[in-house]
Design a protein around this motif. Structure first.
Motif, PDB file in Angstrom:
ATOM      1  N   PHE A  13      15.296   7.445  -1.679  1.00  0.00           N
ATOM      2  CA  PHE A  13      14.185   6.671  -1.127  1.00  0.00           C
ATOM      3  C   PHE A  13      13.201   6.160  -2.179  1.00  0.00           C
ATOM      4  CE2 PHE A  13      15.498   9.647   2.255  1.00  0.00           C
ATOM      5  CZ  PHE A  13      15.873   8.725   3.224  1.00  0.00           C
ATOM      6  N   VAL A  14      12.710   7.033  -3.031  1.00  0.00           N
ATOM      7  CA  VAL A  14      11.657   6.640  -3.976  1.00  0.00           C
ATOM      8  C   VAL A  14      12.221   5.801  -5.116  1.00  0.00           C
ATOM      9  CG1 VAL A  14       9.817   7.486  -5.487  1.00  0.00           C
ATOM     10  CG2 VAL A  14      10.392   8.748  -3.390  1.00  0.00           C
ATOM     11  N   GLU A  15      13.381   6.197  -5.651  1.00  0.00           N
ATOM     12  CA  GLU A  15      13.976   5.499  -6.791  1.00  0.00           C
ATOM     13  C   GLU A  15      15.271   4.811  -6.371  1.00  0.00           C
ATOM     14  OE1 GLU A  15      14.389   8.482  -9.804  1.00  0.00           O
ATOM     15  OE2 GLU A  15      12.239   8.905  -9.853  1.00  0.00           O
ATOM     16  N   ASN A  16      15.235   4.179  -5.203  1.00  0.00           N
ATOM     17  CA  ASN A  16      16.408   3.474  -4.684  1.00  0.00           C
ATOM     18  C   ASN A  16      16.865   2.388  -5.664  1.00  0.00           C
ATOM     19  OD1 ASN A  16      17.701   1.155  -2.996  1.00  0.00           O
ATOM     20  ND2 ASN A  16      17.791   2.921  -1.653  1.00  0.00           N
ATOM     21  N   MET A  17      18.166   2.384  -5.969  1.00  0.00           N
ATOM     22  CA  MET A  17      18.704   1.468  -6.977  1.00  0.00           C
ATOM     23  C   MET A  17      18.456   0.002  -6.636  1.00  0.00           C
ATOM     24  SD  MET A  17      20.056   2.928  -9.606  1.00  0.00           S
ATOM     25  CE  MET A  17      20.688   4.494 -10.186  1.00  0.00           C
ATOM     26  N   ILE A  18      18.495  -0.334  -5.346  1.00  0.00           N
ATOM     27  CA  ILE A  18      18.283  -1.714  -4.930  1.00  0.00           C
ATOM     28  C   ILE A  18      16.799  -2.035  -4.830  1.00  0.00           C
ATOM     29  CG2 ILE A  18      18.519  -3.335  -2.989  1.00  0.00           C
ATOM     30  CD1 ILE A  18      21.065  -3.156  -4.474  1.00  0.00           C
ATOM     31  N   PHE A  19      16.063  -1.252  -4.062  1.00  0.00           N
ATOM     32  CA  PHE A  19      14.695  -1.626  -3.709  1.00  0.00           C
ATOM     33  C   PHE A  19      13.647  -1.198  -4.726  1.00  0.00           C
ATOM     34  CE2 PHE A  19      16.703  -1.233   0.648  1.00  0.00           C
ATOM     35  CZ  PHE A  19      16.917  -2.582   0.760  1.00  0.00           C
ATOM     36  N   ALA A  20      13.982  -0.249  -5.614  1.00  0.00           N
ATOM     37  CA  ALA A  20      13.028   0.140  -6.655  1.00  0.00           C
ATOM     38  C   ALA A  20      13.344  -0.543  -7.982  1.00  0.00           C
ATOM     39  CB  ALA A  20      13.028   1.658  -6.827  1.00  0.00           C
ATOM     40  N   TYR A  21      14.647  -0.692  -8.283  1.00  0.00           N
ATOM     41  CA  TYR A  21      15.041  -1.232  -9.585  1.00  0.00           C
ATOM     42  C   TYR A  21      15.824  -2.541  -9.482  1.00  0.00           C
ATOM     43  CZ  TYR A  21      13.848   3.507 -11.046  1.00  0.00           C
ATOM     44  OH  TYR A  21      13.191   4.694 -11.265  1.00  0.00           O
ATOM     45  N   TYR A  22      16.224  -2.943  -8.266  1.00  0.00           N
ATOM     46  CA  TYR A  22      16.994  -4.170  -8.050  1.00  0.00           C
ATOM     47  C   TYR A  22      18.251  -4.208  -8.919  1.00  0.00           C
ATOM     48  CZ  TYR A  22      13.107  -5.712  -5.240  1.00  0.00           C
ATOM     49  OH  TYR A  22      12.151  -5.781  -4.261  1.00  0.00           O
ATOM     50  N   LEU A  23      18.971  -3.080  -8.951  1.00  0.00           N
ATOM     51  CA  LEU A  23      20.228  -2.986  -9.686  1.00  0.00           C
ATOM     52  C   LEU A  23      21.404  -3.132  -8.723  1.00  0.00           C
ATOM     53  CD1 LEU A  23      19.457   0.011 -12.087  1.00  0.00           C
ATOM     54  CD2 LEU A  23      19.369  -2.432 -12.600  1.00  0.00           C
ATOM     55  N   GLY A  24      22.418  -3.853  -9.134  1.00  0.00           N
ATOM     56  CA  GLY A  24      23.591  -4.069  -8.284  1.00  0.00           C
ATOM     57  C   GLY A  24      23.373  -5.160  -7.258  1.00  0.00           C
ATOM     58  N   MET A  25      22.506  -6.111  -7.571  1.00  0.00           N
ATOM     59  CA  MET A  25      22.135  -7.134  -6.589  1.00  0.00           C
ATOM     60  C   MET A  25      23.260  -8.124  -6.306  1.00  0.00           C
ATOM     61  SD  MET A  25      19.116  -6.658  -5.393  1.00  0.00           S
ATOM     62  CE  MET A  25      18.717  -8.252  -4.709  1.00  0.00           C
ATOM     63  N   CYS A  26      24.125  -8.393  -7.303  1.00  0.00           N
ATOM     64  CA  CYS A  26      25.155  -9.424  -7.090  1.00  0.00           C
ATOM     65  C   CYS A  26      26.097  -9.029  -5.961  1.00  0.00           C
ATOM     66  CB  CYS A  26      25.911  -9.691  -8.380  1.00  0.00           C
ATOM     67  SG  CYS A  26      26.536  -8.212  -9.185  1.00  0.00           S
TER      68      CYS A  26
END
Length: 205
Positions: A13-26
């Protein structure tokens, strides 16, 4: 036990890869059109995170970082192979992606076909490489916590992509202005979901 639970919840939740760091967006934006396909990709990403993080953790702590080879003898105490970490992490990830690709092609050909090019592209999914690099940065106490972090990060990625896929399936029946259809609306929804997940940043874990 408290540290394990804290790491697990924070990685979802806090360090979510998508919503906190926007990683793996493609792959997140491209595959999140159908819940079944999104879930399949999410499970594959989680599996690779859970398998590669502990391996990369052990390589980092017992082979690569400065002094990691001291178990071979005092003459190796100053050896520092950390400059190889990025290459080795990618090689481990690519190996497991190849394994997952072969298994999915064998046992779930429909899913393999629907994922298309995005299945082999998991090898360069920055969310997976990001997990290993964050593991380096966070310096977890043991391999168990690193594995829990990988599992939590994968579950967080599944929540993000399946949630987006469910919303986009519903939006197919909505009256959306033509300029916003497709990726335009997906970007707006991602931003709103990211703002929603910011609420978890206040959790004291």
């Amino acid at each position: 036990m408290g540290e394990v639970l804290s790491t697990f919840v924070r990685s979802i939740f806090v360090e979510n890869m998508i919503f906190a760091y926007y990683l793996g967006m493609c792959s997140y934006l491209a595959v999140s059109k159908n819940v079944k396909t999104a879930l399949g990709l999410g499970i594959a990403v989680t599996f690779i995170l859970v398998c590669t993080l502990p391996i990369n953790y052990m390589l980092e702590n017992y082979v690569l970082k400065e002094g990691a080879l001291s178990w071979l003898g005092p003459e190796y105490a100053e050896v520092n192979l950390s400059f190889l970490s990025l290459i080795i992490f990618i090689a481990i990830i690519a190996s497991f992606v190849q394994l997952v690709e072969m298994v999915i092609e064998k046992f779930a050909p429909a899913l393999y076909s629907s994922l298309g090019i995005f299945l082999p592209l998991i090898a360069v999914n920055c969310a997976i490489l990001g997990g290993s690099l964050f593991m380096q940065q966070k310096a977890f106490a043991n391999v168990g916590i690193a594995t829990v972090y990988g599992l939590g990060s994968g579950i967080g990625w599944i929540l993000a992509i399946v949630g987006m896929a469910a919303i986009r399936e519903k939006l197919a029946y909505s009256d959306i202005p033509k300029p916003l259809k497709g990726l335009g609306m997906a970007f707006i929804i991602t931003g709103l979901m990211g703002i929603g997940f910011m609420c978890f940043s206040g959790l004291s874990i």
